[in-house]
Design an enzyme around this catalytic site. Structure first.
Site, mmCIF file in Angstrom:
data_model
loop_
_atom_site.group_PDB
_atom_site.id
_atom_site.type_symbol
_atom_site.label_atom_id
_atom_site.label_comp_id
_atom_site.label_asym_id
_atom_site.label_seq_id
_atom_site.Cartn_x
_atom_site.Cartn_y
_atom_site.Cartn_z
ATOM 1 N N CYS A 137 -0.358 4.075 2.180
ATOM 2 C CA CYS A 137 -0.073 3.897 3.607
ATOM 3 C C CYS A 137 1.404 4.142 3.910
ATOM 4 O O CYS A 137 1.738 4.816 4.877
ATOM 5 C CB CYS A 137 -0.388 2.466 4.054
ATOM 6 S SG CYS A 137 -1.904 1.780 3.406
ATOM 7 N N ASP A 138 2.287 3.572 3.113
ATOM 8 C CA ASP A 138 3.693 3.478 3.501
ATOM 9 C C ASP A 138 4.665 4.290 2.642
ATOM 10 O O ASP A 138 5.846 4.399 2.991
ATOM 11 C CB ASP A 138 4.136 2.002 3.479
ATOM 12 C CG ASP A 138 3.329 1.170 4.457
ATOM 13 O OD1 ASP A 138 2.951 1.705 5.520
ATOM 14 O OD2 ASP A 138 3.061 -0.017 4.168
ATOM 15 N N CYS B 218 0.834 -1.202 0.000
ATOM 16 C CA CYS B 218 0.000 0.000 0.000
ATOM 17 C C CYS B 218 0.871 1.255 0.000
ATOM 18 O O CYS B 218 1.386 1.661 1.044
ATOM 19 C CB CYS B 218 -0.928 -0.012 1.209
ATOM 20 S SG CYS B 218 -1.943 1.467 1.327
#
Ligand code: NAP
Length: 323
Positions: free
Chosen positions: A137-138, A134
């Site tokens: 997200c990261d 992701c």
């Protein structure tokens, strides 16, 4: 356990737990079949920086623990096991967990999806330490660094384009010479100055001790292998909705996602859906949580519209089972 539950929620990621919170505060005393791996995909992430309300970020597992505590505070009950089977052929609806059938007036499917992984050495060990599924997200953790994206579909192009705004370089590794992604996404990625492509190539191993330092690549045409240094690997080879137990019970699309109708409904009366089990597009904790909220509100309305049971529910179940 009640003879017939008002609502059984299957799944305990952000969608399931938010649905539980809202249903509990509406006095529905929900029962959550939380799954063997309770908490969903956020249990596999490290820091979550994009969930509003946590300006310093929060660890994925901690966020899920807090959501669970909040749902529990208002009377949600949990079964920490997978739902093994469902029978939505009549009313009450039925969900089997730990070998027992649970009867329910309404069900919310919130079983989510799982990222597909490559299954190569290093991948599991370095997950959360440079291996991610992701970028939203990261990606931020790897700004001004060199990253690899694996895959050739829309997800991979989307991840690559997102990362190209943050990272020093993005290398897309694709197993063929042709992309599967839509034309517009392909063009954007192919024309981006910070994205380059390595074709006909697979990742054989992800390298690094306690964080990613590179990937071992193999050209599938020539068989030649080489190592490429990088700081992170984003695997974007598709997601798999966790909907196997619903096949034949509610309508699924060709990829197995639950087909959702207005009002968070499925094709089966009384069965609702929220989160990644139906959503292939946004797949964020916050969008799943919002969907869980909507599903619980729809369940509450739907239950209020239902006529009182003509037969005692236990009798109805017994009649259907031929007991
Ligand atoms: P996808 O379209 O199934 O693409 C998966 C990609 O990963 C393919 O290029 C595939 O290669 C590759 N792949 C699969 N297994 C692999 C393996 N073991 N090793 C190496 N490569 C592997 O999945 P997706 O990109 O997640 O998209 C899913 C659906 O959501 C699609 O319908 C897509 O259009 C949609 N979507 C849309 C958007 C958007 O419109 N913005 C964004 C994301 C997703 P091959 O090509 O060789 O099979």
């Amino acid at each position: 356990m009640a003879a017939v539950e008002n609502v059984v929620i299957i799944g305990s990621g952000p969608a399931g737990l938010t649905a539980a919170l809202y249903a509990a505060r509406a006095g529905l005393e929900p029962l959550v079949v939380a799954g063997f791996q309770a908490g969903g995909q956020l249990m596999l992430t490290t820091e979550v920086e994009n969930f509003p309300g946590f300006p310093d970020g929060i660890m994925g597992p901690e966020l899920m623990t807090r959501m669970r505590q909040q749902a529990q505070r208002f009377g949600t009950r949990f079964i920490d096991a997978d739902a093994d089977e469902v029978d939505f052929s009549g009313h009450p609806l039925r969900v089997k967990a730990q070998g027992c059938w649970i009867d329910a007036r309404a069900v919310i499917i919130a079983t989510g999806a799982s990222a597909r992984w490559l299954g190569v050495p290093g991948e599991e060990r370095l997950r959360g330490h440079g291996v991610s599924s992701c970028a939203t997200c990261d990606g931020f953790f790897f700004r001004e660094r060199d990253v690899v994206v694996v895959g050739g579909g829309d997800s991979a192009m989307e991840e690559a384009l997102f990362l190209a705004n943050l990272c020093r370089s993005v290398t897309v590794v694709h197993r063929r010479r042709e992309l599967r992604a839509s034309r517009i996404m392909q063009e954007r990625a192919l024309n981006h100055p910070r994205i380059r492509f390595i074709w006909d190539t697979v990742v054989e191993e992800i390298l690094g001790d306690d964080r990613v330092t590179g990937v071992r690549l193999r050209n599938v045409q020539t068989g030649e292998t080489r190592d490429l240094a990088c700081d992170a690997v984003f695997v974007a080879i598709g997601h798999q909705p966790n909907t196997a137990i619903f096949r034949g019970q509610v309508e699924l699309d060709q990829d197995g996602y639950v087909r959702m109708y207005p009002g968070m409904r499925t094709s089966r009366e009384g069965v609702f859906v929220a989160g990644d089990a139906e959503d292939r597009r946004y797949r964020q904790a916050i969008t799943a949580a919002a969907a869980g909220c909507k599903a619980a509100m729809e369940v509450e309305r739907w239950l209020a519209e239902q006529p009182l049971e003509p037969t005692a529910p236990a009798d109805a179940a017994a009649a259907r089972d031929g007991r």
